[in-house]
Design a protein around this motif. Structure first.
Motif, PDB file in Angstrom:
ATOM      1  N   ALA A   1      27.555  25.261 -18.581  1.00 18.34           N
ATOM      2  CA  ALA A   1      25.774  24.656 -18.293  1.00 18.34           C
ATOM      3  C   ALA A   1      25.066  25.524 -17.417  1.00 18.34           C
ATOM      4  O   ALA A   1      25.940  25.912 -16.658  1.00 18.34           O
TER       5      ALA A   1
ATOM      6  N   SER B   1      32.896  34.707 -19.183  1.00 20.75           N
ATOM      7  CA  SER B   1      32.182  33.305 -18.458  1.00 20.75           C
ATOM      8  C   SER B   1      32.095  32.922 -17.762  1.00 20.75           C
ATOM      9  O   SER B   1      31.066  32.703 -17.160  1.00 20.75           O
TER      10      SER B   1
ATOM     11  N   ALA C   1      28.802  27.197 -24.038  1.00 17.32           N
ATOM     12  CA  ALA C   1      28.676  25.434 -24.513  1.00 17.32           C
ATOM     13  C   ALA C   1      30.828  26.129 -25.182  1.00 17.32           C
ATOM     14  O   ALA C   1      31.139  24.560 -25.109  1.00 17.32           O
ATOM     15  N   ALA C   2      31.294  26.753 -25.389  1.00 16.53           N
ATOM     16  CA  ALA C   2      32.709  26.650 -25.851  1.00 16.53           C
ATOM     17  C   ALA C   2      33.521  26.545 -24.449  1.00 16.53           C
ATOM     18  O   ALA C   2      34.435  25.434 -24.179  1.00 16.53           O
TER      19      ALA C   2
ATOM     20  N   GLY D   1      31.725  24.406 -21.789  1.00 18.44           N
ATOM     21  CA  GLY D   1      31.183  23.240 -21.480  1.00 18.44           C
ATOM     22  C   GLY D   1      30.901  24.719 -19.767  1.00 18.44           C
ATOM     23  O   GLY D   1      31.122  23.619 -19.283  1.00 18.44           O
TER      24      GLY D   1
ATOM     25  N   SER E   1      22.897  33.972 -27.800  1.00 15.40           N
ATOM     26  CA  SER E   1      24.194  34.285 -28.191  1.00 15.40           C
ATOM     27  C   SER E   1      24.502  36.188 -27.316  1.00 15.40           C
ATOM     28  O   SER E   1      23.301  36.663 -27.324  1.00 15.40           O
TER      29      SER E   1
ATOM     30  N   GLY F   1      24.916  31.865 -25.057  1.00  9.20           N
ATOM     31  CA  GLY F   1      25.415  30.796 -24.927  1.00  9.20           C
ATOM     32  C   GLY F   1      26.212  30.051 -25.487  1.00  9.20           C
ATOM     33  O   GLY F   1      26.640  28.871 -25.669  1.00  9.20           O
ATOM     34  N   GLN F   2      26.527  30.622 -26.606  1.00  2.93           N
ATOM     35  CA  GLN F   2      27.860  30.352 -28.025  1.00  2.93           C
ATOM     36  C   GLN F   2      29.157  29.994 -26.813  1.00  2.93           C
ATOM     37  O   GLN F   2      29.617  29.434 -26.938  1.00  2.93           O
TER      38      GLN F   2
END
Length: 185
Positions: A154, A107, A149-150, A152, A167, A145-146
């Protein structure tokens, strides 16, 4: 007994040398292009000619492993290699639709420079030019998106043009419903 142990050790050492020599790669036949000049090296394969006229691909790649420090993510680069390889084999680049679904540790490879530095990374994100080139050629780059989020992350942190999905599982399910195959590695 000592002779047997010595022979065994020599056999193991010889096998390791053969395995090492067999794993050495000759990349001299590999070249980039015709679509991506800076990414996606591929080699011609003897006995394999052009692909059948009208061949088309809708293919997705799953990327979860982060790039090695200071290098572009080789798994993301597989998308450029796929496109270059098939375009060189006669497939019209307009008939090659590719998506890259990124999740997990990879990510962070999609971060814009400011977010890259905010993550404590130094230098330039080595993936930026690769991701930008893919996006510019119409490749969809989709972040889970998961995972975002994990980590941090945006949407505003991403290289412009990178999409966010609910996801990675959701992205793959939707791509498959639209006729995309998934790269198995």
């Amino acid at each position: 007994m000592r002779v047997t142990i010595l022979r065994y050790a020599m056999t193991v050492a010889a096998a390791a040398l053969v395995a090492s020599a067999a794993s050495a790669q000759d990349m001299s036949a590999f070249e980039t292009g015709p679509v991506f000049e800076d990414f996606g090296p591929h080699a011609p394969v003897e006995g394999v000619g052009k692909l059948t006229a009208g061949t088309a691909f809708k293919h997705s790649f799953d990327v979860s492993e982060a790039a090695s420090e200071g290098k572009a993510n080789r798994h993301i680069e597989s998308a450029a290699r796929f496109i270059n390889m098939h375009a060189a084999a006669g497939v019209d680049p307009d008939d090659i639709q590719v998506a890259v679904v990124v999740h997990g540790g990879a990510s962070i490879d999609l971060l814009g420079q400011a977010a890259w530095e905010a993550q404590g990374k130094s230098g330039v994100n080595a993936n930026h030019a690769l991701v930008r080139a893919l996006l510019d050629e119409g490749v969809r780059v989709i972040l889970c998106g998961q995972s975002a989020a994990a980590h941090g992350i945006a949407q505003a942190d991403l290289i412009p043009g990178v999409e966010m999905a609910l996801s990675a599982m959701t992205a793959h399910a939707l791509l498959q419903q639209r006729g995309y195959t998934v790269n198995p590695f």
